[in-house]
Design a protein around this motif. Structure first.
Motif, PDB file in Angstrom:
ATOM      1  N   GLN A   1      43.838  41.519  22.887  1.00 27.57           N
ATOM      2  CA  GLN A   1      42.764  40.782  23.547  1.00 27.57           C
ATOM      3  C   GLN A   1      42.751  41.012  25.055  1.00 27.57           C
ATOM      4  OE1 GLN A   1      42.515  36.591  21.999  1.00 27.57           O
ATOM      5  NE2 GLN A   1      44.326  37.258  20.875  1.00 27.57           N
ATOM      6  N   LEU A   2      43.922  41.247  25.641  1.00 29.02           N
ATOM      7  CA  LEU A   2      44.012  41.418  27.089  1.00 29.02           C
ATOM      8  C   LEU A   2      43.553  42.796  27.539  1.00 29.02           C
ATOM      9  CD1 LEU A   2      44.966  40.285  29.843  1.00 29.02           C
ATOM     10  CD2 LEU A   2      47.232  41.228  29.321  1.00 29.02           C
ATOM     11  N   VAL A   3      43.892  43.835  26.788  1.00 29.94           N
ATOM     12  CA  VAL A   3      43.583  45.211  27.209  1.00 29.94           C
ATOM     13  C   VAL A   3      42.088  45.424  27.439  1.00 29.94           C
ATOM     14  CG1 VAL A   3      43.564  47.616  26.419  1.00 29.94           C
ATOM     15  CG2 VAL A   3      45.674  46.272  26.292  1.00 29.94           C
ATOM     16  N   PRO A   4      41.186  44.954  26.548  1.00 29.28           N
ATOM     17  CA  PRO A   4      39.750  45.145  26.840  1.00 29.28           C
ATOM     18  C   PRO A   4      39.306  44.464  28.131  1.00 29.28           C
ATOM     19  CG  PRO A   4      40.075  44.571  24.530  1.00 29.28           C
ATOM     20  CD  PRO A   4      41.391  44.359  25.212  1.00 29.28           C
ATOM     21  N   ILE A   5      39.912  43.330  28.466  1.00 28.37           N
ATOM     22  CA  ILE A   5      39.567  42.657  29.715  1.00 28.37           C
ATOM     23  C   ILE A   5      39.986  43.512  30.900  1.00 28.37           C
ATOM     24  CG2 ILE A   5      40.053  40.641  31.150  1.00 28.37           C
ATOM     25  CD1 ILE A   5      40.302  38.993  28.604  1.00 28.37           C
ATOM     26  N   LEU A   6      41.228  44.010  30.869  1.00 26.84           N
ATOM     27  CA  LEU A   6      41.709  44.870  31.952  1.00 26.84           C
ATOM     28  C   LEU A   6      40.839  46.119  32.086  1.00 26.84           C
ATOM     29  CD1 LEU A   6      45.588  44.673  31.432  1.00 26.84           C
ATOM     30  CD2 LEU A   6      44.192  43.416  33.077  1.00 26.84           C
ATOM     31  N   ALA A   7      40.468  46.701  30.954  1.00 23.41           N
ATOM     32  CA  ALA A   7      39.670  47.930  30.987  1.00 23.41           C
ATOM     33  C   ALA A   7      38.306  47.696  31.625  1.00 23.41           C
ATOM     34  CB  ALA A   7      39.503  48.476  29.569  1.00 23.41           C
ATOM     35  N   ASN A   8      37.753  46.510  31.452  1.00 28.87           N
ATOM     36  CA  ASN A   8      36.399  46.249  31.947  1.00 28.87           C
ATOM     37  C   ASN A   8      36.341  45.658  33.344  1.00 28.87           C
ATOM     38  OD1 ASN A   8      34.203  46.783  29.774  1.00 28.87           O
ATOM     39  ND2 ASN A   8      35.903  45.884  28.630  1.00 28.87           N
ATOM     40  N   ILE A   9      37.467  45.185  33.875  1.00 25.73           N
ATOM     41  CA  ILE A   9      37.457  44.761  35.289  1.00 25.73           C
ATOM     42  C   ILE A   9      38.093  45.823  36.184  1.00 25.73           C
ATOM     43  CG2 ILE A   9      37.393  42.309  34.731  1.00 25.73           C
ATOM     44  CD1 ILE A   9      40.339  42.102  35.333  1.00 25.73           C
ATOM     45  N   LEU A  10      38.875  46.721  35.595  1.00 26.52           N
ATOM     46  CA  LEU A  10      39.369  47.889  36.331  1.00 26.52           C
ATOM     47  C   LEU A  10      38.395  49.041  36.100  1.00 26.52           C
ATOM     48  CD1 LEU A  10      43.202  47.638  35.563  1.00 26.52           C
ATOM     49  CD2 LEU A  10      42.048  47.131  37.734  1.00 26.52           C
ATOM     50  N   GLU A  11      37.158  48.791  36.403  1.00 21.89           N
ATOM     51  CA  GLU A  11      36.091  49.760  36.189  1.00 21.89           C
ATOM     52  C   GLU A  11      35.510  50.173  37.546  1.00 21.89           C
ATOM     53  OE1 GLU A  11      33.798  52.405  35.243  1.00 21.89           O
ATOM     54  OE2 GLU A  11      34.710  51.475  33.459  1.00 21.89           O
ATOM     55  N   VAL A  12      35.540  51.479  37.809  1.00 22.50           N
ATOM     56  CA  VAL A  12      35.086  51.995  39.101  1.00 22.50           C
ATOM     57  C   VAL A  12      33.579  51.840  39.258  1.00 22.50           C
ATOM     58  CG1 VAL A  12      35.051  53.999  40.626  1.00 22.50           C
ATOM     59  CG2 VAL A  12      36.980  53.650  39.075  1.00 22.50           C
ATOM     60  N   ASP A  13      32.854  52.147  38.196  1.00 24.09           N
ATOM     61  CA  ASP A  13      31.398  52.082  38.240  1.00 24.09           C
ATOM     62  C   ASP A  13      30.954  50.623  38.266  1.00 24.09           C
ATOM     63  OD1 ASP A  13      28.677  52.234  37.925  1.00 24.09           O
ATOM     64  OD2 ASP A  13      28.742  53.752  36.348  1.00 24.09           O
ATOM     65  N   GLU A  14      30.322  50.212  39.365  1.00 30.59           N
ATOM     66  CA  GLU A  14      29.925  48.812  39.517  1.00 30.59           C
ATOM     67  C   GLU A  14      28.947  48.392  38.430  1.00 30.59           C
ATOM     68  OE1 GLU A  14      28.201  45.824  43.009  1.00 30.59           O
ATOM     69  OE2 GLU A  14      28.507  47.963  43.398  1.00 30.59           O
ATOM     70  N   ALA A  15      28.134  49.324  37.948  1.00 33.51           N
ATOM     71  CA  ALA A  15      27.156  48.995  36.916  1.00 33.51           C
ATOM     72  C   ALA A  15      27.826  48.677  35.577  1.00 33.51           C
ATOM     73  CB  ALA A  15      26.164  50.143  36.747  1.00 33.51           C
ATOM     74  N   LYS A  16      29.005  49.245  35.368  1.00 31.34           N
ATOM     75  CA  LYS A  16      29.718  49.023  34.105  1.00 31.34           C
ATOM     76  C   LYS A  16      30.746  47.897  34.196  1.00 31.34           C
ATOM     77  CE  LYS A  16      29.347  53.884  32.667  1.00 31.34           C
ATOM     78  NZ  LYS A  16      30.118  55.111  32.321  1.00 31.34           N
ATOM     79  N   CYS A  17      31.110  47.548  35.409  1.00 36.03           N
ATOM     80  CA  CYS A  17      32.147  46.525  35.585  1.00 36.03           C
ATOM     81  C   CYS A  17      31.618  45.154  35.190  1.00 36.03           C
ATOM     82  CB  CYS A  17      32.595  46.502  37.050  1.00 36.03           C
ATOM     83  SG  CYS A  17      33.916  45.310  37.381  1.00 36.03           S
ATOM     84  N   TRP A  18      32.468  44.367  34.551  1.00 35.73           N
ATOM     85  CA  TRP A  18      32.082  43.003  34.199  1.00 35.73           C
ATOM     86  C   TRP A  18      31.821  42.189  35.463  1.00 35.73           C
ATOM     87  CZ3 TRP A  18      36.042  41.170  29.938  1.00 35.73           C
ATOM     88  CH2 TRP A  18      35.715  41.792  28.728  1.00 35.73           C
ATOM     89  N   GLY A  19      31.008  41.162  35.299  1.00 38.61           N
ATOM     90  CA  GLY A  19      30.868  40.160  36.329  1.00 38.61           C
ATOM     91  C   GLY A  19      31.824  39.010  36.049  1.00 38.61           C
ATOM     92  N   PHE A  20      31.851  38.035  36.953  1.00 38.77           N
ATOM     93  CA  PHE A  20      32.766  36.909  36.776  1.00 38.77           C
ATOM     94  C   PHE A  20      32.429  36.072  35.547  1.00 38.77           C
ATOM     95  CE2 PHE A  20      34.449  37.553  41.066  1.00 38.77           C
ATOM     96  CZ  PHE A  20      35.782  37.206  40.856  1.00 38.77           C
ATOM     97  N   ASP A  21      31.136  35.952  35.228  1.00 40.96           N
ATOM     98  CA  ASP A  21      30.763  35.142  34.062  1.00 40.96           C
ATOM     99  C   ASP A  21      31.404  35.681  32.787  1.00 40.96           C
ATOM    100  OD1 ASP A  21      29.279  33.452  35.602  1.00 40.96           O
ATOM    101  OD2 ASP A  21      27.346  34.391  35.152  1.00 40.96           O
ATOM    102  N   GLN A  22      31.334  36.995  32.596  1.00 46.18           N
ATOM    103  CA  GLN A  22      31.930  37.578  31.392  1.00 46.18           C
ATOM    104  C   GLN A  22      33.451  37.526  31.453  1.00 46.18           C
ATOM    105  OE1 GLN A  22      30.267  41.338  30.316  1.00 46.18           O
ATOM    106  NE2 GLN A  22      31.192  41.332  28.278  1.00 46.18           N
ATOM    107  N   PHE A  23      34.002  37.723  32.648  1.00 46.38           N
ATOM    108  CA  PHE A  23      35.455  37.623  32.805  1.00 46.38           C
ATOM    109  C   PHE A  23      35.941  36.226  32.438  1.00 46.38           C
ATOM    110  CE2 PHE A  23      38.947  36.280  35.666  1.00 46.38           C
ATOM    111  CZ  PHE A  23      39.953  37.096  35.175  1.00 46.38           C
ATOM    112  N   PHE A  24      35.269  35.204  32.944  1.00 47.79           N
ATOM    113  CA  PHE A  24      35.663  33.827  32.622  1.00 47.79           C
ATOM    114  C   PHE A  24      35.493  33.545  31.129  1.00 47.79           C
ATOM    115  CE2 PHE A  24      34.501  32.649  37.219  1.00 47.79           C
ATOM    116  CZ  PHE A  24      35.816  32.789  37.627  1.00 47.79           C
ATOM    117  N   ALA A  25      34.428  34.060  30.533  1.00 45.09           N
ATOM    118  CA  ALA A  25      34.187  33.815  29.102  1.00 45.09           C
ATOM    119  C   ALA A  25      35.287  34.436  28.246  1.00 45.09           C
ATOM    120  CB  ALA A  25      32.818  34.373  28.703  1.00 45.09           C
ATOM    121  N   GLU A  26      35.661  35.681  28.560  1.00 39.90           N
ATOM    122  CA  GLU A  26      36.654  36.382  27.739  1.00 39.90           C
ATOM    123  C   GLU A  26      38.060  35.831  27.950  1.00 39.90           C
ATOM    124  OE1 GLU A  26      35.961  38.509  25.392  1.00 39.90           O
ATOM    125  OE2 GLU A  26      33.828  38.459  25.849  1.00 39.90           O
ATOM    126  N   THR A  27      38.407  35.500  29.182  1.00 41.28           N
ATOM    127  CA  THR A  27      39.746  34.939  29.413  1.00 41.28           C
ATOM    128  C   THR A  27      39.852  33.526  28.839  1.00 41.28           C
ATOM    129  OG1 THR A  27      38.995  34.303  31.632  1.00 41.28           O
ATOM    130  CG2 THR A  27      40.299  36.323  31.445  1.00 41.28           C
TER     131      THR A  27
END
Length: 716
Positions: free
Chosen positions: A276-302
């Motif tokens: 469950q943790l690895v997908p979160i890390l993969a999506n917030i350690l994203e260089v492309d700003e368009a692909k990077c999660w926002g805080f709303d999705q980060f808070f929802a997943e965590t």
């Protein structure tokens, strides 16, 4: 000593130091309460006035248990330097926690979840107030211990913080380079001219690096030589990181970049949490700003992770303990699927024991019906479908043990001792896990054997009841019909009676053989139970972990001395000789520790071989018992029907005397090769055989009663 109107401190009590301020441990002059004071230096006043007051204004807006509290803003005496009086966290920072040798490979799962909960809650409070921190890192997350002994982590150091809405941008650069977003790293570290603006998601990148560091004990992006020595390769790693990768490294000078999409095997987090943790890390350690999660999705997943409960499941087929993270409102069917993902045992093949009792789970019920489990008291998964047990997979700690340099180098010797001690703690954790795995496997198998023994007793009882029914019924029929043999029996009825009598004999023989098979199985299970008890005693008597802990305790004393010595400019001759001797002793202790660990591994591997044999034996026994149980049940049902039919036939044969008293006996139809006199003889023989069958059944029943009364193997 320095002071303000209400607080005083010694400059020796330094807690931390930055470019614009230093933090000291201080006391309230009146109450003696410990606080932390942040004293700004002259350089800080060269900044624009707006920047100087920003930290004060941000902290005054915030009020949350996971953010360090601001008590007051005061000034020193003649210099009139600003002083922030803040909450004091006696346990240091997350960085100091990760610097401990026992956390060299990351935090334990329970502590990591506490950290995650605190960081998410603190960051959520920041976003609710439109604040971006801009310097998230382990050194800026403080730890204190609550009244119940639990860790509480708090965000601190808001010197770089500012108010910023979700859609706003900023161009100023702040932060610590290992934790910087690639766009900020390019300008702040490599000093490349670019005017790109940054948004609030730069905090997410820093959180991703921090969480990876906390989970593994290492930074996720490491060039050869280290991030500070090889900045160009560091930038390449964070800029070229493929989507989905959570770490990258360069193993040798000028070597290729290697990417990883999972956490290292040395990580202490369970596979259930890692998934469950690895997908979160993969999506917030994203260089492309368009692909990077926002805080709303980060808070929802965590939050989804933090709201889950853990069900501990020990898989007997694998001999591995699993942590299944699941919501209480999920159904048991979802839990069974989650177990399948980790164990590869399909839901229809999953059977569970808890504390020796069979558990029958209704798939439609909520998962909260499973009940409370722990690592030492898990659900035990037993399945007939499974390969040879693979056991716990791990990396040999010896791989991670560095070597001392021959010469005396205080800093290098300290670093080496710290690395060796970290590997030693990993060896201790693994040794404990290996012993615990053996214990859980032996205990689980003992419970399975106990269930099979209970099945044996139940099946014997069914066979005994069937034979008792046959013996008593036939004995009664013979007794009621004795001396009343008809003189002119019906040939057809006599033939049916003879066939049924043969069937009853066959059924009785099958029941007797089944009973003997069960008795033999009981003996085999009793021997297996005794063997399991003997091996469990050996596991209890194992002192590997105590020996490893003893080595670690002695090594830690030397490590503390090395830590103290590295702060000195040099050693005198005698001190240097003692230091060399300590290095030799430290190396001997490390060698002894690894030797004990290897012995522990060898015992564990031998136990897996035994476990595999026991599992095959148990599965074979269970299959045999199922076949025997089916035979006993079938024979019991068929015997009851045949006995009832035979009883009817015998009664019909014995009715001729009554009929003869009222009318002349009817003429018998001729039967080829059989005279009426022979039929009478056959009837009498039939009665004698039924009598003998009844006696045999009674004797078999007494044998089965003795088998049923045989004591089972003692509990372990």
């Amino acid at each position: 000593m320095q002071s303000t109107a209400n607080y005083l401190w010694y400059t020796d009590d330094l807690l931390g130091q930055g470019a614009t301020a230093s933090v000291y441990k201080a006391r309230n002059k009146k109450s003696g309460e410990l606080v932390a004071v942040k004293v700004f230096n002259t350089i800080s006043y060269l900044r624009p006035r707006e920047v100087q007051v920003r930290e004060f204004e941000v902290l005054r807006k915030l009020n949350h248990q996971n953010i360090v509290k601001l008590f007051a803003v005061e000034e020193t005496g003649p210099s009139k330097h600003k002083v922030l009086v803040m909450e004091y966290c006696a346990s240091g920072s997350l960085l100091s926690v990760l610097e401990r040798p026992e956390n060299a490979f990351g935090l334990p799962e329970a502590e990591f979840l506490v950290l995650l909960r605190c960081v998410v809650a603190g960051m959520n409070h920041l976003r609710e107030h439109g604040v971006v921190h801009r310097d998230i890192k382990p050194g800026n997350i403080m730890r204190l211990v609550g009244e119940q002994g639990q860790s509480i982590y708090k965000l601190t150091d808001f010197g770089a913080a500012r108010e910023l809405d979700e859609d706003e941008k900023f161009i100023s650069v702040y932060g610590t380079e290992e934790y910087l977003h690639p766009d900020m790293y390019e300008r702040a570290v490599l000093h490349k001219p670019q005017q790109k603006a940054f948004g609030v998601t730069v905090d997410l990148w820093s959180i991703g690096v921090t969480l990876y560091h906390a989970a593994t004990g290492s930074l996720p992006f490491v060039p050869f030589g280290g991030p500070r020595r090889n900045k160009q390769i560091m930038y390449r790693i964070i800029r070229e990181k493929p989507a989905g990768a959570i770490s990258g490294a360069q193993r040798r000078e000028n070597g290729p970049l290697e990417w990883s999409y999972s956490l290292p095997i040395t990580c202490q987090l369970s596979m259930g949490l890692q998934s469950q943790l690895v997908p979160i890390l993969a999506n917030i350690l994203e260089v492309d700003e368009a692909k990077c999660w926002g805080f709303d999705q980060f808070f929802a997943e965590t939050s989804d992770i933090l709201q889950r409960a853990v069900v501990h499941v020990f898989s007997l087929p694998q001999s591995v303990l699993h942590h299944v993270h699941i919501h209480a409102h999920n159904t048991i069917a979802i839990f069974l699927e989650a177990v399948y993902e980790q164990t590869n045992v399909a839901p229809q093949h999953q059977e569970y024991l808890f504390e020796g009792h069979l558990c029958v789970f209704e798939p439609g019920l909520p998962a909260q019906h499973i009940g409370l489990t722990t690592a030492s008291s898990p659900l035990t998964l037993f399945s007939m479908a499974g390969d040879a047990p693979r056991g716990l997979t791990f990396r040999d700690p010896a791989v991670d043990i560095p070597k001392f340099v021959p010469k005396v180098d205080l800093q290098a010797d300290y670093n080496t001792a710290k690395g060796v001690l970290g590997a030693g703690h990993q060896a201790l954790r693994l040794a404990r896990a290996l012993l615990s795995g053996q214990e859980l496997a032996l205990r689980g198998l003992h419970w399975v054997v106990a269930v099979l023994q209970a099945t044996c007793r139940q099946t014997l009882e069914v066979a005994r009841t069937a034979l008792l029914f046959l013996s008593s019924s036939l004995a009664t029929e013979w007794s009621n019909s004795a001396g009343r043999t008809p003189e002119t029996p019906e040939v057809q009825e006599l033939k049916r009676a003879t066939e049924l009598r043969s069937r009853l004999q066959n059924l009785a023989a099958v029941l007797t053989r089944c009973s003997q098979n069960i008795a033999e199985t009981q003996v085999s299970l009793s021997h297996l139970s005794s063997e399991l008890a003997k091996n469990r005693d050996q596991v209890h008597e194992d002192r590997s972990t105590q020996q490893i802990q003893s080595c670690l305790d002695k090594m830690y004393l030397i490590y503390k001395q090395f830590k103290k010595s590295r702060m000195r400019p040099g050693l005198g001759y005698n001190e240097e000789q003692i230091h060399k001797l300590d290095k030799v002793n430290f190396s001997h202790l490390a060698k002894r520790l690894l030797q004990v660990f290897q012995e522990c591994v060898q015992k564990y591997q031998a136990s897996l071989v035994m476990h595999s044999r026991w599992m095959r034996e148990v599965q074979k026994t269970r299959n045999r018992l199922r076949l025997v149980g089916w035979s006993v049940t079938t024979c019991s049902t068929e015997a009851q029907g045949a006995q009832e039919t035979l009883s009817e036939i015998l009664q019909q044969l014995l009715q001729d005397r009554t009929k003869g008293a009222e009318a002349a006996p009817p003429a018998l139809a001729p039967h080829p090769g059989t005279a009426p006199k022979d039929l009478v003889v056959h009837v009498r023989e039939l009665f004698e055989e039924v009598k003998q069958l009844a006696f045999d059944l009674q004797d078999n029943n007494r044998v089965i009663e003795r088998l049923s009364a045989a004591p089972s193997a003692p509990d372990i």
